[in-house]
Design a protein around this motif. Sequence first.
Motif, PDB file in Angstrom:
ATOM      1  N   UNK A 209      42.003  40.785  45.914  1.00  0.00           N
ATOM      2  CA  UNK A 209      40.498  40.597  45.870  1.00  0.00           C
ATOM      3  C   UNK A 209      40.192  40.387  44.741  1.00  0.00           C
ATOM      4  N   UNK A 210      40.082  40.980  42.834  1.00  0.00           N
ATOM      5  CA  UNK A 210      40.422  40.735  41.760  1.00  0.00           C
ATOM      6  C   UNK A 210      40.131  38.827  41.793  1.00  0.00           C
ATOM      7  N   UNK A 211      40.927  38.366  42.060  1.00  0.00           N
ATOM      8  CA  UNK A 211      41.356  36.925  41.678  1.00  0.00           C
ATOM      9  C   UNK A 211      40.424  35.747  42.483  1.00  0.00           C
ATOM     10  N   UNK A 212      40.349  36.672  44.131  1.00  0.00           N
ATOM     11  CA  UNK A 212      38.830  36.246  44.264  1.00  0.00           C
ATOM     12  C   UNK A 212      38.280  35.643  43.848  1.00  0.00           C
ATOM     13  N   UNK A 213      37.497  37.175  43.287  1.00  0.00           N
ATOM     14  CA  UNK A 213      36.280  36.946  42.399  1.00  0.00           C
ATOM     15  C   UNK A 213      36.124  36.265  41.726  1.00  0.00           C
ATOM     16  N   UNK A 214      37.534  35.884  40.455  1.00  0.00           N
ATOM     17  CA  UNK A 214      37.143  35.313  39.964  1.00  0.00           C
ATOM     18  C   UNK A 214      37.980  34.069  39.565  1.00  0.00           C
ATOM     19  N   UNK A 215      38.222  33.384  40.749  1.00  0.00           N
ATOM     20  CA  UNK A 215      38.561  31.962  41.391  1.00  0.00           C
ATOM     21  C   UNK A 215      37.164  31.099  41.753  1.00  0.00           C
ATOM     22  N   UNK A 216      36.172  32.836  42.561  1.00  0.00           N
ATOM     23  CA  UNK A 216      34.502  31.739  42.831  1.00  0.00           C
ATOM     24  C   UNK A 216      33.386  32.121  41.857  1.00  0.00           C
ATOM     25  N   UNK A 217      33.966  32.737  40.444  1.00  0.00           N
ATOM     26  CA  UNK A 217      32.931  32.863  39.822  1.00  0.00           C
ATOM     27  C   UNK A 217      32.913  31.957  38.210  1.00  0.00           C
ATOM     28  N   UNK A 218      34.040  31.653  38.383  1.00  0.00           N
ATOM     29  CA  UNK A 218      34.473  30.945  37.418  1.00  0.00           C
ATOM     30  C   UNK A 218      34.356  29.505  37.974  1.00  0.00           C
ATOM     31  N   UNK A 219      34.046  29.504  39.770  1.00  0.00           N
ATOM     32  CA  UNK A 219      34.503  27.782  40.435  1.00  0.00           C
ATOM     33  C   UNK A 219      35.403  26.839  39.771  1.00  0.00           C
ATOM     34  N   UNK A 220      36.706  27.660  40.052  1.00  0.00           N
ATOM     35  CA  UNK A 220      37.896  27.493  40.076  1.00  0.00           C
ATOM     36  C   UNK A 220      38.377  26.162  41.546  1.00  0.00           C
ATOM     37  N   UNK A 221      36.977  26.738  42.439  1.00  0.00           N
ATOM     38  CA  UNK A 221      37.418  24.343  43.383  1.00  0.00           C
ATOM     39  C   UNK A 221      38.227  23.897  42.374  1.00  0.00           C
ATOM     40  N   UNK A 222      36.705  23.792  41.432  1.00  0.00           N
ATOM     41  CA  UNK A 222      36.507  22.611  40.411  1.00  0.00           C
ATOM     42  C   UNK A 222      37.690  22.436  39.308  1.00  0.00           C
ATOM     43  N   UNK A 223      38.352  23.831  38.619  1.00  0.00           N
ATOM     44  CA  UNK A 223      38.997  24.109  37.367  1.00  0.00           C
ATOM     45  C   UNK A 223      41.006  24.065  38.059  1.00  0.00           C
ATOM     46  N   UNK A 224      40.770  24.089  40.145  1.00  0.00           N
ATOM     47  CA  UNK A 224      42.361  23.643  40.092  1.00  0.00           C
ATOM     48  C   UNK A 224      42.626  22.247  40.298  1.00  0.00           C
ATOM     49  N   UNK A 225      42.373  21.571  39.724  1.00  0.00           N
ATOM     50  CA  UNK A 225      41.929  19.937  40.010  1.00  0.00           C
ATOM     51  C   UNK A 225      42.197  19.950  38.245  1.00  0.00           C
ATOM     52  N   UNK A 226      41.694  20.524  37.423  1.00  0.00           N
ATOM     53  CA  UNK A 226      41.583  19.878  36.247  1.00  0.00           C
ATOM     54  C   UNK A 226      42.199  21.254  35.105  1.00  0.00           C
TER      55      UNK A 226
END
Length: 232
Positions: A54-71
């Motif tokens: 749950x904590x990881x999911x919120x971090x991924x969303x709030x930091x827009x990690x769908x973008x960060x994952x690629x870069x």
Amino acid sequence: MEETETSHSSKSLWGWVIGIVLLIAAFAASWVLTAEYTTEQTVERSFVIDEDFTKVRKIMVRTNATKEIMTMGGTSEFVEQKWDEGTVDTGSEHIGEALLKTVLSADPNWKLQLNGILKVRTLDDYIGRQVVTLHQDVEITPNEIDSVSKLEKGSERLKGYELTTILKREEDHTRVDLTLMQKIKTNAPWFAHGIADRRVKASAAKALEKQEQATIQLIDDNKDKSWLFPLN
């Protein structure tokens, strides 16, 4: 006199032979240097983040990690991201309050689906500095994040690319599974195909290794932020 003429003829013949050999050698060298070979390699990597999903999911969303994952990891630079609903993000830390409310929802069956494009500038030694376009499909649920980024518009050398990232809840930690497929055109004659395969596969493996390090660092840098609470 006859012997002299024979000697001269012999030298002339050898000159022709040497000339032909050199011509063939030059042609062969040119072919070796310019021969093209497209290699497709797939690598996988799994690791665990020692934090509740749950904590990881919120971090991924709030930091827009769908973008960060690629870069993250230094293999590419962010250029632009655009979701289907028309919102454009060129550097914001958030993906929108509407999306955030969905993820923070108390409904145990909520699901968030995102589709869009991501443009990045590649930094790979084989590809060079080229801007490429990836199509993104992201699905987020209370217990899992699935992200697939697939090449939509490549470059002269990058002919195929697909990165699948899955984060899922496991007891009190989070498991991450990464799969990367790259299809790259190289300069390699037939006898060097194996070398090209190994080098491209090693490059992909290194990219996933860097992504693991950067993902763990992203979570570690944000795990104590106040906006994570309350967790649900």
